[in-house]
Design a protein around this motif. Sequence first.
Motif, PDB file in Angstrom:
ATOM      1  N   UNK A  46       0.818  -1.211   0.000  1.00 54.34           N
ATOM      2  CA  UNK A  46       0.000   0.000   0.000  1.00 54.34           C
ATOM      3  C   UNK A  46       0.848   1.256   0.000  1.00 54.34           C
ATOM      4  N   UNK A  47       2.127   1.160   0.300  1.00 59.52           N
ATOM      5  CA  UNK A  47       2.987   2.328   0.317  1.00 59.52           C
ATOM      6  C   UNK A  47       3.408   2.697  -1.102  1.00 59.52           C
ATOM      7  N   UNK A  48       3.520   3.974  -1.399  1.00 59.53           N
ATOM      8  CA  UNK A  48       4.015   4.396  -2.711  1.00 59.53           C
ATOM      9  C   UNK A  48       5.408   3.816  -2.962  1.00 59.53           C
ATOM     10  N   UNK A  49       5.751   3.577  -4.206  1.00 54.35           N
ATOM     11  CA  UNK A  49       7.076   2.985  -4.532  1.00 54.35           C
ATOM     12  C   UNK A  49       8.217   3.828  -3.975  1.00 54.35           C
ATOM     13  N   UNK A  50       9.171   3.162  -3.341  1.00 52.69           N
ATOM     14  CA  UNK A  50      10.356   3.821  -2.812  1.00 52.69           C
ATOM     15  C   UNK A  50      10.218   4.370  -1.415  1.00 52.69           C
ATOM     16  N   UNK A  51       8.986   4.499  -0.912  1.00 52.52           N
ATOM     17  CA  UNK A  51       8.804   5.083   0.416  1.00 52.52           C
ATOM     18  C   UNK A  51       9.372   4.165   1.496  1.00 52.52           C
ATOM     19  N   UNK A  53      11.841   2.119   1.347  1.00 47.63           N
ATOM     20  CA  UNK A  53      13.301   2.212   1.358  1.00 47.63           C
ATOM     21  C   UNK A  53      13.764   3.486   2.057  1.00 47.63           C
ATOM     22  N   UNK A  54      13.077   4.588   1.763  1.00 46.66           N
ATOM     23  CA  UNK A  54      13.448   5.863   2.394  1.00 46.66           C
ATOM     24  C   UNK A  54      13.238   5.806   3.901  1.00 46.66           C
ATOM     25  N   UNK A  55      12.120   5.235   4.337  1.00 44.31           N
ATOM     26  CA  UNK A  55      11.834   5.155   5.774  1.00 44.31           C
ATOM     27  C   UNK A  55      12.855   4.295   6.502  1.00 44.31           C
ATOM     28  N   UNK A  56      13.370   3.272   5.817  1.00 47.61           N
ATOM     29  CA  UNK A  56      14.299   2.350   6.475  1.00 47.61           C
ATOM     30  C   UNK A  56      15.645   2.990   6.783  1.00 47.61           C
ATOM     31  N   UNK A  57      15.988   4.085   6.096  1.00 43.64           N
ATOM     32  CA  UNK A  57      17.286   4.724   6.326  1.00 43.64           C
ATOM     33  C   UNK A  57      17.173   5.994   7.158  1.00 43.64           C
ATOM     34  N   UNK A  58      15.977   6.386   7.527  1.00 41.60           N
ATOM     35  CA  UNK A  58      15.807   7.575   8.345  1.00 41.60           C
ATOM     36  C   UNK A  58      16.239   7.314   9.784  1.00 41.60           C
ATOM     37  N   UNK A  59      16.879   8.296  10.414  1.00 39.17           N
ATOM     38  CA  UNK A  59      17.270   8.166  11.815  1.00 39.17           C
ATOM     39  C   UNK A  59      16.083   8.415  12.738  1.00 39.17           C
ATOM     40  N   UNK A  60      15.098   9.148  12.254  1.00 42.63           N
ATOM     41  CA  UNK A  60      13.917   9.435  13.069  1.00 42.63           C
ATOM     42  C   UNK A  60      13.006   8.222  13.128  1.00 42.63           C
ATOM     43  N   UNK A  61      12.163   8.175  14.166  1.00 46.37           N
ATOM     44  CA  UNK A  61      11.127   7.151  14.250  1.00 46.37           C
ATOM     45  C   UNK A  61      10.031   7.499  13.255  1.00 46.37           C
ATOM     46  N   UNK A  62       9.607   6.502  12.453  1.00 45.92           N
ATOM     47  CA  UNK A  62       8.637   6.753  11.385  1.00 45.92           C
ATOM     48  C   UNK A  62       7.379   5.919  11.605  1.00 45.92           C
TER      49      UNK A  62
END
Length: 430
Positions: A46-51, A53-62
Amino acid sequence: MNLDAAVAAAAAIAGVCTGVIAMLAFRWSERDQARPTRTSLHTDAVLPPGVDTVLSVLRSSAVVLDEADTVVKASSAAYALGLVRGGKLAVEPMLQMARDTRRDGEIRQVELDLPRRGTGRGDALAVSARVAPLGSRLVLLLVEDLTEARRIEAVRRDFVANVSHELKTPVGALSLLSEAVMDASDDPEAVTRFAGRMQIEATRLTNLVQELIDLSRVQNDDPLEDAEPVRVDELVAEAIDRCRHQAGTKQITMATGGAAGLYVWGNRGQLAAALGNLVENAVNYSPARTRVGIAARKVAAPGGDLIEIAVTDQGIGISEKDRERVFERFYRVDPARSRATGGTGLGLSIVKHVVASHGGEVTVWSAEGQGSTFTLRLPEAGASRDRDRERAGQGTRATRERNRPLIGPDAADFVDDAPHDPLPAPGAHR
């Protein structure tokens, strides 16, 4: 014939109904397959393509929420902070922000204090939450933990405030004394008295600036970059020489004992400064005609042998509430006495940072009216282990007598043949 026609008509009607029902069932099935279920909302599809991957590298809690406020995806850090529980966002202010953003599409940001989960402590987590729309149906929540940054900022503010206060005291005194000297220019005795006070305040200001420099250096430098085996006997001798004049003025006896020939691994200058600060404190806070003892010994530890260096005095002692804070910067057990001795309140803080950067620790035993014992525990230098093995079994009784630890007023009270027992406290035999 009429009967056959009726039967045929009924069969045709039944067939048409069956076809209609089958077609409706097929349509409903397709609609159900197209409609996202709660289970499908937790998948990456359900997530847009690439989102993802981006969330997995963020230092913040998502955290990603759908239109029903159900968590579609959450990082492990979000669970660790307690933001997500049971598939729902557990923080009401953040949930309301997400709903407002879903309604109007505006990006929102707020700083919150959240209670810690399962710690039993009253302090809170400081976080910064930012909510933004993610496509037409989803909302993205990013949460950054600001707790450590807030703590460091508070320490910095306290440090600046303390430094400002400590610097203003001698600077203000020098200003007033200089005015007094000018006003008393026709009184030689007053000029001499005021000039002496100016020298004292100038020395206090010099010591404060130097200790601020030393503290900054030990906090920022890596002492093990220039580490070498450092002989403990030499560190003790330097510490005694540093305080010999003050000790002689107060008729304080400087006594040494313990094992000889020990080595620690580290920066010689920083280690000498740390031990010198402990010995200087012992002399400054001891009454006249008493004894300050310095003893060293090797003790066994799971991660490798340690060298203990204990500095014991017969001074005023430290109360239990003060023992927890003596290593804080600018903290003084007795501010009035510190002003009399010229203390800056940074000496023990420097000791703590030096020992910690060398992989060791510093502890204190004290009782009011009975004195104090500060003990440094530092890793032994590897070279000394080899020398110890070569000398194993070669000691004489005279050597053993010479190596008895001496950390109190009477060496005989502290004879201990067990080489790995902790150094005794001075009040244990009184």
